[in-house]
Design an enzyme around this catalytic site. Structure first.
Site, PDB file in Angstrom:
ATOM      1  CB  SER A  63      -7.204  -7.525  -4.260  1.00  0.00           C
ATOM      2  OG  SER A  63      -7.113  -6.424  -5.050  1.00  0.00           O
ATOM      3  CE  LYS A  66      -8.687  -3.823  -2.097  1.00  0.00           C
ATOM      4  NZ  LYS A  66      -8.330  -3.853  -2.755  1.00  0.00           N
ATOM      5  CB  SER A 123     -11.878  -6.882  -2.480  1.00  0.00           C
ATOM      6  OG  SER A 123     -10.307  -6.534  -3.000  1.00  0.00           O
ATOM      7  CE  LYS A 228      -9.222  -7.877  -0.232  1.00  0.00           C
ATOM      8  NZ  LYS A 228      -9.898  -8.958  -1.108  1.00  0.00           N
TER       9      LYS A 228
END
Length: 381
Positions: A63, A66, A123, A228
């Protein structure tokens, strides 16, 4: 005499315990970094790389993908293409995404603000897909935007197949620590992002859907600004962490860690190292040494090299006084184009070059021609 012996004994024990403690800390840091397949520490303000380990290795970023999705969303907001108040409907494709999600239902509408919060804090794959479709018109269109933006940034070691980082069905989805750090550097130019990355707990749907930040450093690390996390069985535990102290911003990226604690420990070690050993300084030029450059056969006789306020530079703490050497061209032959190099200022720390600043022309200067001279004579008459 006994007192002296006791004092020396106590001092020896203290020094030995300090050495042992330092050695244990050093071993802990080395072990923590060993558990990351890839890592990098970058200064966001200058782009300088402070530390790297396998920083260009192609790995699944989970993730942390992202970070690129976030960049495109922020750019769409800042450009006015979308607004935080826009209502975004959830498509069947967005709802079908697995992994982390806020359980959108087909046709359900949420604002850009709400969906972006879900992406950054929790997320949420469904929220990220919905925003991507809203911006680009389709999921595939948004993925193309991601790859095009990576190319614009000069990133040669990233290939995206989706905007979420889900990697169980992909064949060519990868990035690297360096590329992610560069993308994070771009993300952090958008001040609005910190309104979201600083959230620890929040909710949606009037409190019915709770959001808890997957980045636990938000609640524990001094100066943290984002950014993140990512976890899959293929990627391991990944993290892109950004922080700011004393006006200096750093980005630490760790990929392929064995445990969640490893990724946070590794990032903290990198950030601590950067803040403890480096600082930003403002260059100070001697303007008397930046002399005009004569222009041969030009419509102007000389030009002054353009000296804008130099950006701060990254230096090691305790590296000593910065010295400067100035190399300015005495003469150039027309034509001179806007942006042509007129000279350099080289900054040194001791004998080490730490920065080279190029002085450039701030306008065009055309060559003197017969027609120019003739027209000049006519205008004088």
């Amino acid at each position: 005499m006994k007192k002296i012996i006791l004092f020396l004994t106590a001092l020896s024990v203290f020094m030995l315990s300090s050495v042992v403690c330092f050695a244990e800390t050093e071993k802990k840091e080395e072990k923590s970094m060993e558990n990351a397949k890839s890592a990098i520490l970058m200064c966001i303000d200058t782009g300088d790389i402070i530390y790297e380990k396998n920083a260009y290795e192609h790995l699944s970023p989970a993730s942390v993908t992202k970070v690129m999705s976030m960049l495109l969303i922020l750019e769409a907001i800042d450009s006015g293409k979308i607004t935080l108040e826009d209502k975004v409907p959830a498509s069947e494709n967005a709802v079908s995404k697995g992994g982390s999600q806020i359980w959108l239902e087909v046709g359900e509408e949420m604002t850009v603000d709400e969906l972006f919060k879900a992406v950054v804090v929790a997320s949420a794959n469904d929220a990220c897909t919905a925003l991507g479709e809203y911006i680009a018109g389709s999921d595939t269109g948004f993925v193309k935007m991601m790859n095009d933006r990576a190319a614009e940034l000069g990133l040669e070691n990233s290939s995206f197949e989706n905007c979420t980082g889900l990697d169980d069905t992909v064949s060519n989805h990868y990035s690297c620590a360096y590329d992610i750090a560069v993308i994070a550097k771009e993300v952090m130019q958008h001040e609005i992002v910190k309104n979201y990355t600083s959230i620890w707990l929040d909710s949606l749907r009037d409190g019915k859907t709770e959001l808890n930040n997957t980045n636990k450093l938000v609640n524990t690390y001094s100066g943290i600004t984002g950014l993140k996390t990512g976890t899959t069985s293929n990627a391991g535990f990944c993290l892109c962490a950004t922080a700011e102290r004393d006006g200096m911003r750093l980005a630490a990226v760790v990929l392929g860690c064995e445990t969640s604690d490893d990724r946070f420990d590794s990032a903290v070690n990198l950030l601590d190292f950067g803040f403890a050993n480096y600082e930003l300084v403002q260059p100070e030029f001697d303007m008397s040494k930046i002399t005009d450059v004569k222009i041969k056969n030009g419509r102007e006789k000389s030009i002054s090299p353009s000296v804008k306020d130099a950006e701060k530079i990254l230096v090691a703490k305790g590296s000593g006084e910065i010295t400067y050497t100035y190399e300015i061209n005495e003469e150039m032959t027309a034509p001179v184009n806007n942006g042509d190099k007129l000279g350099t200022i080289v900054l040194y720390s001791g004998e080490e070059i730490i920065k080279t600043i190029y002085l450039k022309a701030d306008r065009d200067i055309e060559t003197v021609s017969f027609s120019y001279i003739f027209n000049k004579m006519l205008s004088n008459i």
